[in-house]
Design an enzyme around this catalytic site. Structure first.
Site, PDB file in Angstrom:
ATOM      1  N   MET A   1      33.085  45.626  44.933  1.00  0.00           N
ATOM      2  CA  MET A   1      32.744  44.842  43.736  1.00  0.00           C
ATOM      3  C   MET A   1      33.924  43.967  43.298  1.00  0.00           C
ATOM      4  O   MET A   1      34.321  43.950  42.143  1.00  0.00           O
ATOM      5  CB  MET A   1      32.328  45.794  42.610  1.00  0.00           C
TER       6      MET A   1
ATOM      7  N   HIS B   1      39.082  42.637  41.205  1.00  0.00           N
ATOM      8  CA  HIS B   1      37.870  43.410  40.923  1.00  0.00           C
ATOM      9  C   HIS B   1      37.050  42.742  39.823  1.00  0.00           C
ATOM     10  O   HIS B   1      37.590  42.213  38.847  1.00  0.00           O
ATOM     11  CB  HIS B   1      38.239  44.836  40.514  1.00  0.00           C
ATOM     12  N   HIS B   2      35.733  42.795  40.000  1.00  0.00           N
ATOM     13  CA  HIS B   2      34.825  42.185  39.017  1.00  0.00           C
ATOM     14  C   HIS B   2      34.953  42.852  37.654  1.00  0.00           C
ATOM     15  O   HIS B   2      34.615  42.261  36.621  1.00  0.00           O
ATOM     16  CB  HIS B   2      33.388  42.286  39.524  1.00  0.00           C
ATOM     17  N   ALA B   3      35.447  44.084  37.610  1.00  0.00           N
ATOM     18  CA  ALA B   3      35.664  44.753  36.326  1.00  0.00           C
ATOM     19  C   ALA B   3      36.780  44.084  35.530  1.00  0.00           C
ATOM     20  O   ALA B   3      36.831  44.208  34.306  1.00  0.00           O
ATOM     21  CB  ALA B   3      36.020  46.224  36.553  1.00  0.00           C
ATOM     22  N   LEU B   4      37.678  43.366  36.213  1.00  0.00           N
ATOM     23  CA  LEU B   4      38.765  42.656  35.536  1.00  0.00           C
ATOM     24  C   LEU B   4      38.415  41.207  35.250  1.00  0.00           C
ATOM     25  O   LEU B   4      38.812  40.658  34.214  1.00  0.00           O
ATOM     26  CB  LEU B   4      40.036  42.699  36.393  1.00  0.00           C
TER      27      LEU B   4
END
Length: 449
Positions: free
Chosen positions: A21, A138-141
């Site tokens: 991701m 990362h897509h979370a960041l």
């Protein structure tokens, strides 16, 4: 530790070996005039001395190996920049082919959750003397659009500017975006109260007038299958002037022409694979719903539109007409909605992706759409990085079960730079799509000549 927003947590929760991701990108540069063989080594050594790392690039999950890792962020006290910023060389003969193979390999590997979730690879050894940089985060960041904007913030339009920040740096002090004051509860309730009439209108457009494309109307294709973790990546540029000329002659938008390029390429590729469905492919197209007269202070106004690509039509001009009408109808509906209503309709268009990882869902349901085609604004001027001429920006995207192919492009001065990401197992000979994109553009030019 800082509590993790729900969206960040979800990107970490759904990640697996089959579903990395992170978003990424490949940039191509020409060295400054007079640069020697040691240019990259010296540049990297200088950049590694930068000790001002923005907080975002110090962030990692608080407990990487258990569920607490999905709940909170922590800041790395001492970051190992030598790990995150790597120097690599291509195998001979150092063609673009070798560069794309290496990028494909990097894009399919997971980021280490015990460290801040990003990597940057500085690549030399291209036979034409250029160098490349592949980055992933990362897509979370950071999402793909934000990553592209951050990359642009490290560039300069001055070829003599040799003081550009490192790819993880910034020219300005990082400012935490303050949350905009929420709309009044009364205003929000008014918009929500209007959802029932909106639902009636959408249903009327979709089922009576047949002017709106809804989820679950897409045919099943070879792209809409469970995916593996390995990736293929292909990239190429085309002059924006060619797309602009077709749009001007046909009274369509440049994005319509880009979608028609993709439609023609997908049709030819699927014919080659003996896999073209009778029904037209449906693309999910992220589109800004902001009026051209509005300023950027108006908040997030992005819609997830579904577009009929007309791949059942052999004629290039007919496909462009179908795409233009489909996008006009979808945009018209969205512009008549309030921001909350538009957001909810966008959510309807992509809702099934949230359950695509559940075993059996992809194989036993129709896809909500066949692929994502995203056109992201990039730099309008020729840009440089520490004197190096930026030749290309090629986005590399996330894939999910049921979505084995993604096409993302960005404008870059006088070019449109396409990055195509595919599941290595499900999408064979991905690079053939580049040839078909070129053919599709030529067919559109011939059709409007």
């Amino acid at each position: 530790m800082a509590l993790m927003p729900f969206t960040d947590s979800m990107f970490l929760l759904v990640e697996s070996r089959e579903h990395p991701m992170h978003v990424g990108g490949l940039q191509l540069f020409r060295k400054p005039d007079g640069a020697g063989d040691d240019f990259l080594r010296g540049l990297r050594e200088d950049l590694l001395k930068a000790d001002d790392v923005p907080p975002l690039f110090l962030r990692r999950p608080a407990r990487p190996v258990n569920t607490a890792g999905y709940l909170a962020w922590t800041q790395e006290s001492e970051i190992d920049l030598d790990y995150h910023f790597r120097h690599s060389a291509l195998p001979q003969p150092g063609r673009i082919r070798e560069l794309l193979e290496l990028t494909s390999r990097w894009h399919g590997t997971l980021l280490d959750r015990h460290r801040p979730l990003w990597e940057i690879h500085l690549v030399e050894g291209l036979q034409d003397g250029r160098f490349a940089m592949y980055n992933k985060i990362h897509h979370a960041l950071m999402d793909g659009v934000s990553a592209l904007r951050h990359m642009q913030s490290t560039l300069s339009d001055d070829p003599d500017d040799h003081d550009c920040p490192p790819p993880w740096g910034t020219r300005h002090e990082s400012r935490e975006k303050s949350a905009q004051a929420p709309r009044s509860v009364v205003k929000t309730l008014e918009q929500l109260a209007g959802l029932a009439p909106v639902a009636v209108k959408v249903a009327n457009e979709a089922f009576r007038e047949h002017t709106l494309t809804l989820p679950m109307q897409a045919p099943r294709t070879m792209f809409n299958v469970p995916i593996g973790g390995a990736r293929r990546f292909a990239a190429q540029s085309w002059p924006v002037s060619r797309v602009r000329a077709i749009a001007a002659k046909t009274g369509t938008s440049r994005n319509d022409v880009v979608l028609a390029m993709c439609a023609g390429a997908l049709r030819d590729y699927l014919i080659e694979q003996s896999a073209l469905p009778d029904a037209p492919l449906i693309a999910m197209v992220p589109v800004s719903m902001r009026d051209k007269t509005e300023t950027e202070s108006g908040g997030n106004q992005i819609g997830a539109l579904l577009c009929n690509l007309g791949t059942d039509k052999a004629d290039a001009a007919a496909r462009l007409t179908t795409i233009n009408q489909s996008m006009r109808d979808a945009k018209r509906i969205f512009k008549e909605l309030t921001p909350i209503q538009a957001l909810l309709l966008s959510g309807l268009n992509v809702a099934q992706l949230g359950v695509s990882a559940v075993p059996g869902v992809v194989n036993n349901t129709r896809p909500p759409f066949n692929l994502v085609i995203s056109n992201v604004p990039g730099p309008r001027k020729q840009m440089y990085w520490n004197g190096a001429h930026l030749d290309g920006i090629y986005p590399a995207s996330v894939l999910l079960d049921g979505q084995a192919l993604n096409i993302t492009l960005t404008s870059n001065s006088d070019n449109l730079d396409f990055g195509i990401t595919g599941c290595r197992r499900s999408v064979p000979h991905l690079q053939r799509l580049l040839l078909h994109l070129d053919t599709a553009l030529s067919e559109l030019e011939a059709a409007v000549a």
